[in-house]
Design an enzyme around this catalytic site. Sequence first.
Site, PDB file in Angstrom:
ATOM      1  N   GLU A 127      -4.686   7.767  -2.963  1.00  0.00           N
ATOM      2  CA  GLU A 127      -5.226   6.507  -2.446  1.00  0.00           C
ATOM      3  C   GLU A 127      -5.525   5.534  -3.595  1.00  0.00           C
ATOM      4  OE1 GLU A 127      -5.127   6.167   0.727  1.00  0.00           O
ATOM      5  OE2 GLU A 127      -6.306   4.355   1.129  1.00  0.00           O
TER       6      GLU A 127
ATOM      7  N   HIS B  71       1.692   4.604  -2.677  1.00  0.00           N
ATOM      8  CA  HIS B  71       1.781   6.056  -2.440  1.00  0.00           C
ATOM      9  C   HIS B  71       3.140   6.601  -2.876  1.00  0.00           C
ATOM     10  CE1 HIS B  71      -1.951   6.843  -0.360  1.00  0.00           C
ATOM     11  NE2 HIS B  71      -1.747   5.911   0.551  1.00  0.00           N
TER      12      HIS B  71
ATOM     13  N   HIS C 127       0.839  -1.204   0.000  1.00  0.00           N
ATOM     14  CA  HIS C 127       0.000   0.000   0.000  1.00  0.00           C
ATOM     15  C   HIS C 127       0.876   1.258   0.000  1.00  0.00           C
ATOM     16  CE1 HIS C 127      -3.711   2.272   1.215  1.00  0.00           C
ATOM     17  NE2 HIS C 127      -2.803   3.075   1.773  1.00  0.00           N
ATOM     18  N   GLU C 128       1.831   1.305   0.924  1.00  0.00           N
ATOM     19  CA  GLU C 128       2.684   2.503   1.016  1.00  0.00           C
ATOM     20  C   GLU C 128       3.599   2.632  -0.193  1.00  0.00           C
ATOM     21  OE1 GLU C 128       1.824   4.647   3.057  1.00  0.00           O
ATOM     22  OE2 GLU C 128       0.600   3.387   4.373  1.00  0.00           O
TER      23      GLU C 128
END
Lengths: 490, 490
Positions: A285, A259, A255-256
Amino acid sequence: MSAFDDLLAFQRQTEALSSVAERLGWDQETVMPRGATEQRAEEMAAMEEVLHERRTDPRLGEWLAAAEPQTEVEARIVELIARDFTRTSRVPARLASELAKTTSLAQGIWAEARAKEAPEEFLPVLDQVLMLKREQAAALADGGDLYDALLEDYEPDTTAAEIGALFDTMRPRLVALREDILGAEDQPQALTGHFPQETQIRLARACATVFGYDWSRGRIDLAVHPFSSGRWQDSRITTRVVEPEPFNCLYSTIHEVGHSSYEQGIDDDYALTPLGRGVSMGVHESQSRIYENQIGRGRAFTGWLFHRMSDAFDGLNIADPEAFYATVNRVTPGYIRTESDEVQYNLHIMLRFDLERDLVAGRLGADDLVEAWNARFLKDFGVTVDRPANGALQDVHWSVGLFGYFPTYALGNVYAGCLNAAMRDAVPDLDEALARGDAAPGVEWLRENLQRHGGLMPPRRLIEDATGATVSPAPLLDYLEEKFAGIYGL
Amino acid sequence: MSAFDDLLAFQRQTEALSSVAERLGWDQETVMPRGATEQRAEEMAAMEEVLHERRTDPRLGEWLAAAEPQTEVEARIVELIARDFTRTSRVPARLASELAKTTSLAQGIWAEARAKEAPEEFLPVLDQVLMLKREQAAALADGGDLYDALLEDYEPDTTAAEIGALFDTMRPRLVALREDILGAEDQPQALTGHFPQETQIRLARACATVFGYDWSRGRIDLAVHPFSSGRWQDSRITTRVVEPEPFNCLYSTIHEVGHSSYEQGIDDDYALTPLGRGVSMGVHESQSRIYENQIGRGRAFTGWLFHRMSDAFDGLNIADPEAFYATVNRVTPGYIRTESDEVQYNLHIMLRFDLERDLVAGRLGADDLVEAWNARFLKDFGVTVDRPANGALQDVHWSVGLFGYFPTYALGNVYAGCLNAAMRDAVPDLDEALARGDAAPGVEWLRENLQRHGGLMPPRRLIEDATGATVSPAPLLDYLEEKFAGIYGL
């Protein structure tokens, strides 16, 4: 030097200083000695004051008035600086400072109230935060809608009414899907076993590499909460390890990486301009989510991951890749947003979005928040909240004044749905690559069609440009229904 | 608010911002991704510009003129802010910026010239640096001595003439001691063996703890060069590991712990004022040196270290604590300042001090530097320099414009000699504690008598206050002669 050149030179320094302030935040969460909190608070406050002075510097107004941008890029730079200047100038320094002080206080009170399951200790200070946020919103809105004025900080170029309409079309299908899944006869098995921290971190780093994380312009460290921080040549992420639950570390990392890769992927020419960062929280997101979910929790990648995890942990309690795919995508009842799955996550957001619109409008008072939360949770999730830490006290956001932030999570999922549909059309052999542990074809498509543009286009136009279609929740809902029908035999 | 209050409030922010800039430097040397150099340069430049603007802010002049300090502490704060304001204001912005650019360029050229053993590639840019430094010195000196004007940045309240006289009394005794040592019949054995990095770092951390390093307000990381960085609640150090030479890591660490503990030991009330940092480079070096040498290389502590190292590395090639003490203090011929011992180190400094005074005064040109260096080295060390990297190209200092810095190293040794004599008188059982691996009684004496005062007193007064005696090289020379007579049977 033209007025535009002056403006740009000044802005470059402001961007560099803001990047320094962000780096301080990273330092605080990862490497700062524990006794340095007071010093760090002074350092952050000094940086914030410098930044605030620059953002409201009267010369900005003069340069903006005189600037004659020559290209689309220059025009957009002027537009974004002007937006920030107008917004920052509208909020009196007294209010900004009071907000900073009250929310800093409120965050501590919230943490304690959550630990003690004592909402009555938090709600009075939440009421103060709300009064200040309403005052701020009124200053920003200049006669317009209060909530929209706050939303603009996180997701510009949209309104609460538009988001509300979007969510209204999503809710019934999500509620129905959730009920079908939880009622299904065959439920996937949970992953259990012993998963040493070192091995989890090694695997997380391998996943980051699979997803194209540029290690020469970033790094991964441990922190209490996973986050990504920084931009351009220095975008770092953190992860955490909960030893019995390796998916926590692995999927937080992916997820990170989403980003962070977005920041890494922005055209270098935009560095230190307002175009040199992700354009909105929703678009940000969308990147973290498509990496984590549409790619990371798909059958092809989980197949690769199954073998890697089996090797790394000397076997798993899950029999084969197909069962593992179901395990990764397991849907179970739960109260907590951050622990929820692709299906239920958006329902958590919709609940918060409706409540915070009511809070900001004054239709709901802080005193009645717990009751309203619990009633709504029962309605959408069919379960009675057992204790405040599992209900209205679970998230930090409102304590620190982040009203208008929550909907961008679900908007990100909607954008990810749109992007996934277009990406799958454009890269038909993506799953073949993912099965070999290679996300490059997908990442490259995202980089080329979305990430590199940074702040060049407003969020919705950016997504529509990338996908060639109007933004709609349909691709996300279709994807979810099809995926979970397959897993749960619906 | 009085003018003094305004002045102090403004200064506190400046100090906090300067601490942020220092933290960026730490980040760059320890954790920064390797691809982030361009971004970091922009960030540092933006911070420097903010700091320069604040240091020359016209309001400072007004507040300083109107301030009415009520106490000795307030008066000293005003004095130090005024000194900095006057100095910074005297240097035209154009010159400051040219110096920054040229030295940044020169550092790169120096590194390459050193690697290629090609002084002719470095000397032209050194000449440019010198011209700019002379211009800066003239602006600062306001009619006074050029070298003194530069020296004031590192060691205020002294002059080159005073330091020169001090060094003149030291040189003959040091040269004689050096010759006696190198001519002695019994030479201590060198330490050889296999010393894994992990174990060295573990031991270095244990040494830091012995010397009272406050881990809640600092940390140790690896970097190419050992350094200490930061102040008040956040003073970090770095170390390095050269696997065959464990003393490198251990004594670098103890040295940096000395610097860092000085910052940690300053009275909290002085934080974010000009009193809240070490008062001069010389006093700073006195702390690192007394930790490293007078305490760390003494018989008592090396006795403790012998047993710890024997355990950690499964035995050493040195027979017993007494032989180990001699090994730690081994004096061997060598060209390199940073690798030299307690006896020869000061001779290295004196050579540089005399040469740089001549360079600044224009009595020596960059073109003749190598020749002058080699002649002087032969005279003081009795050896012909074999190649430029072992001679005039060995140090980074001159390339980055640090003229006036070198003498503070030897001054620190002189101060450490004075402090050691007083500390030994005041703490007669120090060696007993050190033999048990406990440096606390010595560290506490230093903290109480010197460190806690920060910038309150000028350097020499501080040392004289702490020791109750006039600053003199005698204690250092007596200590060295006695110590090395014992080791070498002179």
